[in-house]
Design a protein around this motif. Structure first.
Motif, mmCIF file in Angstrom:
data_model
loop_
_atom_site.group_PDB
_atom_site.id
_atom_site.type_symbol
_atom_site.label_atom_id
_atom_site.label_comp_id
_atom_site.label_asym_id
_atom_site.label_seq_id
_atom_site.Cartn_x
_atom_site.Cartn_y
_atom_site.Cartn_z
ATOM 1 N N TYR A 50 59.728 -13.269 -24.364
ATOM 2 C CA TYR A 50 60.869 -14.166 -24.186
ATOM 3 C C TYR A 50 61.382 -14.640 -25.525
ATOM 4 O O TYR A 50 60.611 -14.769 -26.487
ATOM 5 C CB TYR A 50 60.453 -15.393 -23.347
ATOM 6 C CG TYR A 50 61.030 -15.356 -21.945
ATOM 7 C CD1 TYR A 50 62.311 -15.846 -21.706
ATOM 8 C CD2 TYR A 50 60.313 -14.812 -20.886
ATOM 9 C CE1 TYR A 50 62.858 -15.787 -20.436
ATOM 10 C CE2 TYR A 50 60.850 -14.752 -19.618
ATOM 11 C CZ TYR A 50 62.123 -15.246 -19.396
ATOM 12 O OH TYR A 50 62.677 -15.186 -18.148
ATOM 13 N N GLU B 56 64.501 -19.759 -25.101
ATOM 14 C CA GLU B 56 64.852 -19.561 -23.691
ATOM 15 C C GLU B 56 63.713 -20.024 -22.767
ATOM 16 O O GLU B 56 63.924 -20.208 -21.568
ATOM 17 C CB GLU B 56 65.174 -18.073 -23.468
ATOM 18 C CG GLU B 56 65.750 -17.684 -22.128
ATOM 19 C CD GLU B 56 67.102 -18.307 -21.784
ATOM 20 O OE1 GLU B 56 67.714 -18.951 -22.656
ATOM 21 O OE2 GLU B 56 67.524 -18.169 -20.625
ATOM 22 N N ASN C 78 59.586 -25.475 -30.022
ATOM 23 C CA ASN C 78 59.508 -24.888 -28.674
ATOM 24 C C ASN C 78 58.053 -24.736 -28.242
ATOM 25 O O ASN C 78 57.702 -24.968 -27.079
ATOM 26 C CB ASN C 78 60.162 -23.498 -28.611
ATOM 27 C CG ASN C 78 61.659 -23.507 -28.905
ATOM 28 O OD1 ASN C 78 62.158 -22.600 -29.559
ATOM 29 N ND2 ASN C 78 62.366 -24.525 -28.432
ATOM 30 N N LYS D 147 62.304 -22.859 -22.299
ATOM 31 C CA LYS D 147 62.544 -24.116 -21.580
ATOM 32 C C LYS D 147 63.533 -23.933 -20.430
ATOM 33 O O LYS D 147 63.680 -24.826 -19.602
ATOM 34 C CB LYS D 147 63.034 -25.184 -22.550
ATOM 35 C CG LYS D 147 64.316 -24.835 -23.291
ATOM 36 C CD LYS D 147 64.656 -25.894 -24.332
ATOM 37 C CE LYS D 147 65.856 -25.537 -25.195
ATOM 38 N NZ LYS D 147 65.671 -24.331 -26.029
ATOM 39 N N HIS D 148 64.208 -22.797 -20.359
ATOM 40 C CA HIS D 148 65.175 -22.547 -19.290
ATOM 41 C C HIS D 148 64.558 -21.762 -18.136
ATOM 42 O O HIS D 148 65.293 -21.191 -17.332
ATOM 43 C CB HIS D 148 66.397 -21.805 -19.851
ATOM 44 C CG HIS D 148 67.106 -22.567 -20.930
ATOM 45 N ND1 HIS D 148 67.730 -23.769 -20.712
ATOM 46 C CD2 HIS D 148 67.255 -22.307 -22.246
ATOM 47 C CE1 HIS D 148 68.254 -24.211 -21.850
ATOM 48 N NE2 HIS D 148 67.976 -23.339 -22.795
ATOM 49 N N GLY D 149 63.275 -21.672 -18.075
ATOM 50 C CA GLY D 149 62.667 -20.938 -16.952
ATOM 51 C C GLY D 149 61.170 -20.745 -17.063
ATOM 52 O O GLY D 149 60.404 -21.393 -16.359
#
Ligand code: BG6
Length: 364
Positions: free
Chosen positions: A252, A256, A287, A258-260
Motif C-alpha cells: 500500500y 493511503e 503514518n 488511513k483510508h482503508g
C-alpha cells in the motif's frame, strides 16, 4: 548449477551486485561517467508521452520508473499491466512511444498490448533479458538487461537489472529534456554507479533478515507500506511474499493506509515499512506511528538516519546502508526479496518453483 547455494533464488540474490554493475556498464560511458543515449526510435527531448508496461515484477519496475521519468526527466508517462493496457484501449498521442519490460521477452500479455500500441502508431522499445526474444523482434529497439539466465521462477536479479536500465534512461532523458543541471546529473550518476557496492552491503543484512523471517512466518496477513518511489517496492515485497511463502500480503501507499487498510491493523498483522531517510521520511514515519498507536506491529526497513525516530514506536528496525533516495528503490528491493526467500525456506515451500507459477507465461 546452484554451486554452494541451497536454491537458485539464493544464488541469484547474491548476483545482484554483479548484474547491476554489468548492466550499468552497458549504458554509462566510462570516459564521461554519464549515461550515453542508447539507440531509440524516438527523440526523448520531444517525446509527448511514454507508456510503460509489463507483467508481475516487471510491471513493478514500470511503476518505479514512472516516478523517475516524471520527477527527474519531467516526461509525462503512464504505467499499466499489459493485460489491462490492452483493454483500456487508451487514446494514443501521435509520436508517442511505449516501453515494455520483461525478463523472458516472451510474455503473451505484453505481445498483445504491443500489437495494440503498434496499431496506434506508437514507437516500441523492449527492455528484455533474452536477446532474439519475440518481444525484441516485435520492437523498434531493444535495451538489454545483463542479468544472465534467471532460473528461479520469482524474479530477483532481473528486477534490479531492469530498474538499473530505467534509472539510466531517466538521467539521459532528463538531460535531453533540459530537466536537470550538470551538477545534479553528476550527483545522481555517481549515486547510480555506487549501486553495485551498496547492493553487496545489502546482502550483508542476510542474518538479520533471516531472524525477522522467524517473526513473519506465522502471520496470516502482512502489509507492506512505502511512499513515492518506495511504494512500488512495497508492492514487490508483497508480491514476493505471496508468490514464495503463500502468505497473504498487500502493498500500500503509506498515505493511503488511513483510508482503508488501517481497519486491518492489530498485533497479528505485521506492517513492514520501507522508509529510508529522505524527503518523504517524516510523513511516512507519522503514518506508521498512527498504525502503531492502533496496536500495529511495525517493522521498519531504514538507515542510520531514520532509525532513531522509528525506534520510538517500531517493534523492529532493520538498519540498512544509507543511500541516495534516487537509487533507494533498487537497493531496498534486495532485503525485501531476501525476506520473502527466508520466510519461504522456513515454511518449506518450493522456493524455486512456487505452486501454480511459471517462469514465462505464453498464454493471455
Ligand atoms: C510471471 C513470473 O509469471 O511472469 C514473474 O512468475 C514475472 O516472476 C512475470 O515477473 C513476468 O515475466 P517476464 O518474463 O515478462 O518478465
Amino acid at each position: 548449477g546452484k554451486g554452494n547455494y541451497r536454491h537458485f533464488m539464493e544464488k541469484e540474490l547474491h548476483e545482484h551486485p554483479a548484474v547491476i554493475g554489468d548492466t550499468l556498464r552497458q549504458y554509462v560511458d566510462p570516459a564521461t561517467r554519464a549515461v550515453a543515449r542508447p539507440a531509440l526510435p524516438f527523440d526523448p527531448a520531444t517525446l509527448p508521452r511514454l507508456w510503460l508496461s509489463g507483467c508481475g515484477s516487471a510491471f513493478i519496475v514500470c511503476q518505479t520508473a514512472r516516478y523517475w521519468f516524471e520527477n527527474i526527466a519531467r516526461l509525462p508517462c503512464d504505467a499499466d499491466v499489459a493485460s489491462e493496457l490492452r483493454y483500456r484501449d487508451p487514446p494514443l498521442t501521435k509520436g508517442g512511444a511505449a516501453m515494455f519490460v520483461s525478463q523472458s521477452g516472451e510474455t503473451a500479455d505484453n505481445l498483445a498490448a504491443m500489437k495494440l500500441l503498434r496499431t496506434g502508431g506508437q514507437a516500441l522499445v523492449s527492455v528484455v533479458n533474452v536477446p532474439e526474444s519475440t518481444m525484441s523482434r516485435e520492437s523498434d529497439a531493444t535495451l538489454m538487461t545483463v542479468a544472465g539466465p534467471e532460473i528461479s521462477v520469482a524474479s530477483t536479479k532481473a528486477f534490479t537489472a531492469q530498474l538499473s536500465v530505467m534509472a539510466c534512461l531517466a538521467l539521459n532523458f532528463a538531460r535531453a529534456r533540459g530537466a536537470i543541471d550538470a551538477a545534479e546529473e553528476a550527483r545522481l550518476t555517481t549515486a547510480l554507479l555506487e549501486v553495485p557496492e551498496h547492493a553487496a552491503k545489502m546482502l550483508d543484512a542476510s542474518a538479520e533478515i533471516e531472524a525477522l523471517a522467524e517473526d513473519i512466518k506465522g502471520a496470516r496477513d502482512v502489509l507492506y507500506l512505502g511512499r513515492g518511489s518506495m511504494f512500488p517496492i512495497a508492492l514487490e515485497g508483497a508480491l514476493k511474499l505471496k508468490e514464495l511463502s503463500y502468505i497473504h500480503a498487500e502493498g500500500y501507499a503509506a498515505g493511503e493506509m488511513k483510508h482503508g487498510p488501517i481497519a486491518l491493523i492489530d498485533e497479528k498483522v505485521p506492517v513492514i515499512s520501507l522508509c529510508p531517510s529522505g524527503p518523504l521520511f517524516e510523513k511516512t514515519a507519522s503514518n506508521l506511528q498512527e498504525a502503531a498507536a492502533r496496536g500495529g506491529r511495525i517493522i521498519a526497513f531504514t538507515d542510520e538516519d531514520g532509525a532513531p525516530a522509528l525506534r520510538r514506536f517500531a517493534s523492529r528496525v532493520v538498519v540498512l546502508p544509507k543511500v541516495d533516495p534516487f537509487v533507494a528503490p533498487i537497493l531496498h528491493a534486495i532485503p525485501v526479496q531476501m525476506l520473502a526467500y527466508h520466510v519461504a525456506v522456513l515454511k518449506g515451500t518450493d522456493v524455486d518453483q512456487p505452486r501454480n507459477l511459471a517462469k514465462a507465461v505464453t498464454v493471455e
